[in-house]
Design a protein around this motif. Structure first.
Motif, PDB file in Angstrom:
ATOM      1  N   ASN A 132       0.831  -0.856   0.232  1.00 38.53           N
ATOM      2  CA  ASN A 132      -0.410   0.036   0.069  1.00 38.53           C
ATOM      3  C   ASN A 132       1.113   1.139  -0.173  1.00 38.53           C
ATOM      4  OD1 ASN A 132      -2.029  -2.354   1.094  1.00 38.53           O
ATOM      5  ND2 ASN A 132      -1.636  -2.075   2.882  1.00 38.53           N
ATOM      6  N   GLY A 133       0.368   2.201  -0.441  1.00 39.34           N
ATOM      7  CA  GLY A 133       1.396   3.431  -0.945  1.00 39.34           C
ATOM      8  C   GLY A 133       1.647   4.458  -1.628  1.00 39.34           C
ATOM      9  N   GLY A 134       2.231   4.889  -1.455  1.00 41.04           N
ATOM     10  CA  GLY A 134       2.922   6.248  -2.536  1.00 41.04           C
ATOM     11  C   GLY A 134       4.625   5.537  -3.016  1.00 41.04           C
ATOM     12  N   ASN A 135       5.365   6.852  -3.884  1.00 46.90           N
ATOM     13  CA  ASN A 135       6.689   6.049  -3.894  1.00 46.90           C
ATOM     14  C   ASN A 135       7.648   7.396  -3.875  1.00 46.90           C
ATOM     15  OD1 ASN A 135       8.219   3.902  -5.033  1.00 46.90           O
ATOM     16  ND2 ASN A 135       7.407   3.825  -6.418  1.00 46.90           N
ATOM     17  N   SER A 136       6.652   8.471  -2.781  1.00 46.29           N
ATOM     18  CA  SER A 136       7.945  10.063  -2.979  1.00 46.29           C
ATOM     19  C   SER A 136       8.883   9.766  -1.641  1.00 46.29           C
ATOM     20  CB  SER A 136       7.209  10.719  -3.909  1.00 46.29           C
ATOM     21  OG  SER A 136       5.973  10.918  -2.600  1.00 46.29           O
ATOM     22  N   ALA A 137       8.452   8.939  -0.606  1.00 51.48           N
ATOM     23  CA  ALA A 137       8.988   9.335   0.958  1.00 51.48           C
ATOM     24  C   ALA A 137       9.227   7.433   1.174  1.00 51.48           C
ATOM     25  CB  ALA A 137       7.647   9.685   1.560  1.00 51.48           C
ATOM     26  N   PRO A 138      10.094   7.577   2.586  1.00 44.85           N
ATOM     27  CA  PRO A 138      10.578   6.212   2.818  1.00 44.85           C
ATOM     28  C   PRO A 138       9.945   5.415   2.866  1.00 44.85           C
ATOM     29  CG  PRO A 138      12.577   8.094   3.725  1.00 44.85           C
ATOM     30  CD  PRO A 138      10.678   8.806   2.827  1.00 44.85           C
ATOM     31  N   ASN A 139      10.162   3.817   2.853  1.00 48.67           N
ATOM     32  CA  ASN A 139       9.231   2.610   2.815  1.00 48.67           C
ATOM     33  C   ASN A 139       8.605   2.963   4.610  1.00 48.67           C
ATOM     34  OD1 ASN A 139       8.673   0.613   2.713  1.00 48.67           O
ATOM     35  ND2 ASN A 139       8.192   0.325   0.633  1.00 48.67           N
ATOM     36  N   LEU A 140       7.638   2.396   4.628  1.00 44.85           N
ATOM     37  CA  LEU A 140       7.922   2.064   6.031  1.00 44.85           C
ATOM     38  C   LEU A 140       7.487   0.409   6.529  1.00 44.85           C
ATOM     39  CD1 LEU A 140       5.361   5.359   7.120  1.00 44.85           C
ATOM     40  CD2 LEU A 140       9.025   4.692   7.537  1.00 44.85           C
ATOM     41  N   THR A 141       7.707   0.168   6.075  1.00 39.60           N
ATOM     42  CA  THR A 141       7.455  -1.144   5.760  1.00 39.60           C
ATOM     43  C   THR A 141       8.073  -1.901   7.138  1.00 39.60           C
ATOM     44  OG1 THR A 141       6.770  -2.217   3.742  1.00 39.60           O
ATOM     45  CG2 THR A 141       7.119  -4.001   5.104  1.00 39.60           C
ATOM     46  N   GLY A 142       7.804  -1.977   9.029  1.00 40.50           N
ATOM     47  CA  GLY A 142       8.665  -3.023   9.452  1.00 40.50           C
ATOM     48  C   GLY A 142       9.300  -1.747  10.209  1.00 40.50           C
ATOM     49  N   VAL A 143       8.920  -0.102  10.371  1.00 38.01           N
ATOM     50  CA  VAL A 143       9.866   0.260  10.162  1.00 38.01           C
ATOM     51  C   VAL A 143      10.484   0.052  12.060  1.00 38.01           C
ATOM     52  CG1 VAL A 143       7.503   2.238  11.260  1.00 38.01           C
ATOM     53  CG2 VAL A 143      10.497   3.396  10.487  1.00 38.01           C
ATOM     54  N   GLY A 144       9.592  -0.412  12.771  1.00 35.98           N
ATOM     55  CA  GLY A 144      10.003  -0.163  14.248  1.00 35.98           C
ATOM     56  C   GLY A 144      10.981  -1.294  14.265  1.00 35.98           C
ATOM     57  N   SER A 145      11.302  -2.285  13.247  1.00 33.47           N
ATOM     58  CA  SER A 145      12.377  -2.738  14.137  1.00 33.47           C
ATOM     59  C   SER A 145      13.705  -2.210  13.709  1.00 33.47           C
ATOM     60  CB  SER A 145      12.755  -3.530  12.796  1.00 33.47           C
ATOM     61  OG  SER A 145      11.143  -4.721  13.140  1.00 33.47           O
ATOM     62  N   ARG A 146      13.714  -0.861  12.835  1.00 33.15           N
ATOM     63  CA  ARG A 146      14.966  -0.336  12.334  1.00 33.15           C
ATOM     64  C   ARG A 146      16.066   0.500  13.724  1.00 33.15           C
ATOM     65  NH1 ARG A 146      12.134   2.837   7.618  1.00 33.15           N
ATOM     66  NH2 ARG A 146      11.478   1.299   5.887  1.00 33.15           N
ATOM     67  N   GLN A 147      16.870   0.409  13.658  1.00 30.00           N
ATOM     68  CA  GLN A 147      17.399   0.815  15.099  1.00 30.00           C
ATOM     69  C   GLN A 147      17.260   2.536  14.894  1.00 30.00           C
ATOM     70  OE1 GLN A 147      22.234   0.351  14.774  1.00 30.00           O
ATOM     71  NE2 GLN A 147      21.349  -1.633  15.600  1.00 30.00           N
TER      72      GLN A 147
ATOM     73  N   GLU B 271       5.367  -0.594  16.440  1.00 30.38           N
ATOM     74  CA  GLU B 271       4.369  -1.705  17.075  1.00 30.38           C
ATOM     75  C   GLU B 271       4.759  -2.778  15.433  1.00 30.38           C
ATOM     76  OE1 GLU B 271       0.559  -1.455  18.523  1.00 30.38           O
ATOM     77  OE2 GLU B 271       1.639  -1.253  20.446  1.00 30.38           O
ATOM     78  N   TYR B 272       5.152  -1.722  14.598  1.00 30.81           N
ATOM     79  CA  TYR B 272       5.427  -2.328  13.432  1.00 30.81           C
ATOM     80  C   TYR B 272       6.266  -2.971  12.416  1.00 30.81           C
ATOM     81  CZ  TYR B 272       4.073  -3.695   8.405  1.00 30.81           C
ATOM     82  OH  TYR B 272       3.839  -3.985   7.167  1.00 30.81           O
ATOM     83  N   LYS B 273       6.818  -4.041  13.014  1.00 32.34           N
ATOM     84  CA  LYS B 273       8.538  -4.615  13.379  1.00 32.34           C
ATOM     85  C   LYS B 273       8.425  -5.585  12.494  1.00 32.34           C
ATOM     86  CE  LYS B 273       9.374  -2.912  18.525  1.00 32.34           C
ATOM     87  NZ  LYS B 273       9.663  -1.949  18.601  1.00 32.34           N
ATOM     88  N   LEU B 274       9.214  -6.252  12.168  1.00 36.25           N
ATOM     89  CA  LEU B 274       9.838  -7.381  11.474  1.00 36.25           C
ATOM     90  C   LEU B 274      10.120  -8.767  12.126  1.00 36.25           C
ATOM     91  CD1 LEU B 274      11.239  -5.370   8.141  1.00 36.25           C
ATOM     92  CD2 LEU B 274       8.478  -6.709   8.344  1.00 36.25           C
TER      93      LEU B 274
END
Ligand code: CUA
Length: 334
Positions: free
Chosen positions: A259-274, A329-332
């Protein structure tokens, strides 16, 4: 005795004082190792030239200094073929010693790696001021945090979305420009598991110095789990009102899963990032607070960032908090 503090200062300056490994002097992969060898070679040659030139200079100053009472004009010399040949040939030899291994390594690395059909293809697009990573062979996109397996060569295609940037992971290798409209190629290996800090190495605007990213090298099994988790259906906010708001205000530019657009950072699983935004560390401040703060006022952290403030985005503080909680909470699992 006076030299000691000077040397200590120099060592401190050269050593990576940051929280992650950011040193070309402590290579963590074969490319950085070769680059360090070349650096040592060129510094060695430069040091040799400096020592020899200074030694001759000091000798001449002392040997031919004007002595008291001596009013005579020194012997006038015009040209000396032997000397001229010597000081032409020596730099030529030094340049060959420097040039041959450099050219051999630069072309050798590209050639050896390009034969590797198992390489993971990653298309890197540099934006003001964030990094987009597209895994063309897997059909997935992520941002700010590059995840790579330790057992494969990574084949990078480097492009710029707006202005010139430069892709650099000091401990692993680089750097290479990312130019709009041109694709550059670079091959890197990450033999050791770990997180390596990457930087933009080309002045690209007010937040150039903040254009950081992470390269996370994981085991092959962990990488496969990451790919599977990235390809899984997107997790959307549970609350219908927040889901609607997130879709209308965030997903026009950002994306989660399919889902979503293409012009900003992809947020899939953003909760797992450092980090959030590449610079707000989630181990010192909670990921939820970091996302909340970032969404509230992105320009406070990265001047020139394209993302509008929460108020300009028609988001209330409650909605910002709910979206931050959902994204945190969206973690991978990988
Ligand atoms: Cu992008 Cu400097």
């Amino acid at each position: 005795k006076r030299l000691l503090p000077l040397l200590t200062g120099l060592v401190l300056l050269l050593s990576a004082c940051g929280r992650e490994d950011l040193s070309t002097l402590n290579p963590q992969g074969p490319v950085a190792e070769k680059q360090l060898d070349l650096m040592k070679l060129s510094i060695g040659i430069m040091a040799l030239v400096v020592v020899v030139v200074f030694a001759i200079c000091i000798y001449v100053l002392i040997r031919f200094r004007r002595r008291s009472g001596d009013k005579s004009i020194p012997k006038q010399v015009e040209g000396n073929h032997t000397l001229e040949i010597i000081w032409t040939v020596i730099p030529l030899v030094l340049l060959l010693i420097l040039g041959v291994p450099t050219i051999k390594d630069v072309f050798g690395l590209a050639k050896d790696y390009s034969k590797d059909k198992n390489a993971v293809q990653v298309r890197v697009t540099a934006h003001q001021y964030w990094w987009e990573f597209e895994y063309t062979g897997y059909g997935i996109k992520t941002a700010q945090e590059l995840v790579v397996p330790t057992d494969k060569t990574i084949s990078f295609e480097l492009v710029g979305a707006d202005v010139k940037h430069s892709f650099w992971i000091p401990a692993i290798g680089g750097k290479m420009d990312t130019n709009p409209g041109v694709t550059n190629r670079m091959y890197l290996e990450f033999p050791k598991e770990g997180v390596f800090r990457g930087k933009c190495a080309e002045l690209c605007g007010p937040s150039h110095a903040l254009m950081d990213f992470k390269a996370k090298a994981v085991s092959p099994a962990s990488f496969d789990r990451w790919v599977a988790a990235m390809k899984a259906p997107a997790v959307m906010p549970a609350d219908a009102e927040i889901a609607e708001k997130f879709t209308s205000q965030c997903l026009t530019c950002h994306a989660v899963g399919e889902n979503g657009g293409n012009s900003a950072p992809n947020l899939t699983g953003v909760g797992s990032r450092q980090t959030i935004g590449g610079i707000l560390y989630n181990d010192t401040t909670s990921v939820e607070k970091n996302i909340h703060d970032w969404v509230t006022d992105p320009q406070k952290y990265k001047s020139g960032a394209m993302m509008p403030k929460a108020v300009e985005n028609d988001l209330t503080q409650e909605q910002v908090s709910a979206i931050a909680k959902y994204l945190a909470e969206y973690k991978l699992d990988y």
